[in-house]
Design a protein around this motif. Structure first.
Motif, mmCIF file in Angstrom:
data_model
loop_
_atom_site.group_PDB
_atom_site.id
_atom_site.type_symbol
_atom_site.label_atom_id
_atom_site.label_comp_id
_atom_site.label_asym_id
_atom_site.label_seq_id
_atom_site.Cartn_x
_atom_site.Cartn_y
_atom_site.Cartn_z
ATOM 1 N N ASP A 1 -6.274 -5.894 9.053
ATOM 2 C CA ASP A 1 -5.979 -7.022 7.988
ATOM 3 C C ASP A 1 -5.334 -8.409 8.870
ATOM 4 N N ILE B 1 5.185 -2.743 10.180
ATOM 5 C CA ILE B 1 4.942 -1.489 10.000
ATOM 6 C C ILE B 1 3.431 -1.003 10.606
ATOM 7 N N ALA C 1 0.552 -0.365 12.641
ATOM 8 C CA ALA C 1 0.344 0.578 14.000
ATOM 9 C C ALA C 1 -0.352 -0.188 14.998
ATOM 10 N N THR D 1 5.888 9.567 7.269
ATOM 11 C CA THR D 1 5.485 9.601 5.894
ATOM 12 C C THR D 1 6.346 10.746 5.047
ATOM 13 N N ASP E 1 0.419 -8.275 -2.720
ATOM 14 C CA ASP E 1 -0.834 -7.410 -2.411
ATOM 15 C C ASP E 1 -1.968 -8.074 -2.920
ATOM 16 N N VAL F 1 0.768 -4.470 6.013
ATOM 17 C CA VAL F 1 -0.794 -4.548 6.062
ATOM 18 C C VAL F 1 -1.176 -3.753 7.186
ATOM 19 N N ARG F 2 -2.662 -3.557 7.072
ATOM 20 C CA ARG F 2 -3.326 -2.466 8.173
ATOM 21 C C ARG F 2 -3.611 -3.355 9.438
ATOM 22 N N GLY G 1 0.785 -1.170 0.024
ATOM 23 C CA GLY G 1 0.152 0.035 0.134
ATOM 24 C C GLY G 1 0.729 1.459 -0.026
ATOM 25 N N GLN G 2 0.320 2.526 0.647
ATOM 26 C CA GLN G 2 0.869 3.574 0.299
ATOM 27 C C GLN G 2 2.164 3.811 1.208
ATOM 28 N N MET G 3 2.213 3.180 2.368
ATOM 29 C CA MET G 3 3.402 3.402 3.168
ATOM 30 C C MET G 3 4.723 2.440 2.842
HETATM 31 N N1 LIG Z 1 0.038 5.686 5.790
HETATM 32 C C1 LIG Z 1 0.919 6.219 6.808
HETATM 33 O O1 LIG Z 1 0.930 7.184 7.030
HETATM 34 C C2 LIG Z 1 1.339 4.964 7.573
HETATM 35 C C3 LIG Z 1 0.758 3.747 7.704
HETATM 36 N N2 LIG Z 1 1.501 3.005 8.982
HETATM 37 C C4 LIG Z 1 0.970 1.721 8.841
HETATM 38 O O2 LIG Z 1 1.498 1.054 7.711
HETATM 39 C C5 LIG Z 1 0.506 0.101 7.381
HETATM 40 C C6 LIG Z 1 -0.243 0.261 6.052
HETATM 41 O O3 LIG Z 1 -0.902 1.320 5.844
HETATM 42 P P1 LIG Z 1 -1.062 1.967 4.358
HETATM 43 O O4 LIG Z 1 0.044 1.535 3.458
HETATM 44 O O5 LIG Z 1 -1.661 3.425 4.570
HETATM 45 O O6 LIG Z 1 -2.437 1.017 4.078
HETATM 46 P P2 LIG Z 1 -2.785 0.613 2.621
HETATM 47 O O7 LIG Z 1 -4.421 0.340 2.595
HETATM 48 O O8 LIG Z 1 -2.505 1.691 1.377
HETATM 49 O O9 LIG Z 1 -2.018 -0.623 2.250
HETATM 50 C C7 LIG Z 1 -2.475 -1.679 2.919
HETATM 51 C C8 LIG Z 1 -2.137 -2.895 1.605
HETATM 52 O O10 LIG Z 1 -2.099 -4.277 2.143
HETATM 53 C C9 LIG Z 1 -3.256 -5.077 1.031
HETATM 54 N N3 LIG Z 1 -3.449 -6.173 1.992
HETATM 55 C C10 LIG Z 1 -4.464 -6.402 2.970
HETATM 56 N N4 LIG Z 1 -4.232 -7.639 3.291
HETATM 57 C C11 LIG Z 1 -3.267 -8.207 2.799
HETATM 58 C C12 LIG Z 1 -2.785 -9.480 2.912
HETATM 59 N N5 LIG Z 1 -3.126 -10.577 3.677
HETATM 60 N N6 LIG Z 1 -1.743 -9.791 1.945
HETATM 61 C C13 LIG Z 1 -1.121 -8.935 1.176
HETATM 62 N N7 LIG Z 1 -1.875 -7.513 0.883
HETATM 63 C C14 LIG Z 1 -2.878 -7.260 1.549
HETATM 64 C C15 LIG Z 1 -4.367 -4.191 1.035
HETATM 65 O O11 LIG Z 1 -5.263 -4.448 -0.161
HETATM 66 P P3 LIG Z 1 -6.599 -3.774 -0.084
HETATM 67 O O12 LIG Z 1 -6.681 -2.584 0.032
HETATM 68 O O13 LIG Z 1 -7.352 -4.705 -1.369
HETATM 69 O O14 LIG Z 1 -7.152 -4.852 1.268
HETATM 70 C C16 LIG Z 1 -3.661 -2.851 0.698
HETATM 71 O O15 LIG Z 1 -3.224 -2.622 -0.569
HETATM 72 C C17 LIG Z 1 -1.002 0.108 8.465
HETATM 73 O O16 LIG Z 1 -0.498 -0.977 9.417
HETATM 74 C C18 LIG Z 1 -0.473 1.380 9.232
HETATM 75 O O17 LIG Z 1 -0.725 1.413 10.379
HETATM 76 C C19 LIG Z 1 2.483 3.375 9.757
HETATM 77 C C20 LIG Z 1 3.086 4.735 9.488
HETATM 78 C C21 LIG Z 1 2.537 5.477 8.733
#
Ligand SMILES: NC(=O)C1=CN([C@@H]2O[C@H](COP(=O)(O)OP(=O)(O)OC[C@H]3O[C@@H](n4cnc5c(N)ncnc54)[C@H](OP(=O)(O)O)[C@@H]3O)[C@@H](O)[C@H]2O)C=CC1
Ligand SMILES: O=C(O)[C@@H]1CCC=N1
Length: 270
Positions: A76, A97, A99, A122, A36, A72-73, A11-13
């Motif tokens: 998840d 990562i 949270a 970020t 992903d 992942v979040r 994802g984004q991070m």
């Molecule tokens: N963004 C931020 O500023 C920060 C984020 N974090 C932490 O980083 C983590 C990710 O955040 P962020 O990047 O923003 O979230 P995103 O939603 O952008 O990224 C998560 C990705 O993981 C995918 N996913 C979910 N379950 C699985 C799995 N079992 N196997 C593979 N891929 C999977 C999701 O797909 P789908 O969307 O289809 O479910 C999504 O593409 C979180 O835990 C957050 O707490 C920490 C610090 C800063």
């Protein structure tokens, strides 16, 4: 040293971290794997960074990795990912990562993993901003540091402070962006063209931060210098003192810390 890494979640991070690490050449497209569940993310990451992305995990790449990232979040199914890592006998470094989810929650019952928990900032694209880091005794400092240093500054802290670090420090840019927007709008409201208001707001922010840092003075002392008797600055100060400016920021930080704790508790991994 070029690291072999594999990330669960792209994802984004994770993207921001990988982009910075690729730029610093700590990893290469050939040594960076991601899985992903979203095919759109897989296609996007492949097309944009030419890294090895797939919807299903590539277990050979996982087994060969120096470092596995849990990207992942909290909501998840990270428990299933940890179970799969055990089943595939992965025993090297894991960097989470997620949270709010603790090292203990992530550790397998057999305590197989070298775990580092990081809350990345970020501001990775400008290689600034502190990431909060907690690690267990097994973690390979060399591997982790090479990777972490490629996307910002590192602050090793006690795990008891990591949720506060998240809601305060890592969510930190949010508060600053909000201030910048409000301050710029204030200039526009007073009649200044937006582009010029933007320029002045950004310069004031940058210069005030540099002044605090370089002078070593408390901001209150610098405020005194900016406020002449019966003048402009003190008139503005009076309005700020009457407003909920300080309480608004304080309450936002407390709410962010509370939410971090809730997210960790919602999905304990039991
Ligand atoms: N963004 C931020 O500023 C920060 C984020 N974090 C932490 O980083 C983590 C990710 O955040 P962020 O990047 O923003 O979230 P995103 O939603 O952008 O990224 C998560 C990705 O993981 C995918 N996913 C979910 N379950 C699985 C799995 N079992 N196997 C593979 N891929 C999977 C999701 O797909 P789908 O969307 O289809 O479910 C999504 O593409 C979180 O835990 C957050 O707490 C920490 C610090 C800063
Ligand atoms: O909202 C989020 O999940 C992340 C964690 C801290 C700041 N942003």
């Amino acid at each position: 040293m070029t690291l072999k890494i594999y990330s669960f979640g792209g994802g984004q991070m994770v993207e921001a971290m990988l982009r910075a690490a690729l730029k610093k050449e700590v990893i290469t497209p050939e040594t960076a794997g991601v899985t992903d569940i979203s095919i759109d993310r897989v296609n996007y990451l492949t097309d944009t960074y030419h890294i090895q992305a797939s919807q299903q995990p590539d277990w050979t790449a996982v087994e060969n990795a120096d470092l596995v990232i849990l990207g992942v979040r909290p909501q998840d199914n990270w428990q299933e990912i940890m179970k799969e890592l055990v089943a595939h006998h992965y025993q090297k470094d894991v960097l989470s990562i997620i949270a709010g989810v603790t090292v203990t929650q992530l550790s397998s019952q057999e305590d197989l993993f070298a775990i580092t928990r990081i809350i990345p900032n970020t501001l990775t694209d400008v290689a600034m901003g502190y990431s909060g880091v907690v690690k267990n005794d097994r973690a390979n400092q060399t591997v982790i540091e090479d990777f972490l240093n490629s996307f910002g500054k590192v602050d090793y802290i006690d795990e008891s402070l990591l949720d506060v670090f998240t809601g305060y420090g890592v969510a930190g840019p949010n508060y600053i962006y909000n201030f910048l927007i409000s301050f710029t709008n204030a200039g526009v409201l007073a009649g200044m063209p937006r582009q010029q208001a933007n320029k002045l707001a950004l310069e004031n922010l940058r210069a005030a931060a540099a002044f605090v840092e370089q002078s070593g003075k408390h901001p209150a002392e610098l405020l005194d210098i900016n406020n002449s008797a019966g003048g402009v600055g003190i008139t503005a100060q009076h309005e700020l003192d009457k407003s909920s400016f300080s309480a608004g920021i304080e309450n936002a930080v407390l709410a962010a810390v509370k939410r971090t704790k809730e997210l960790g508790k919602q999905n304990k991994g039991d």
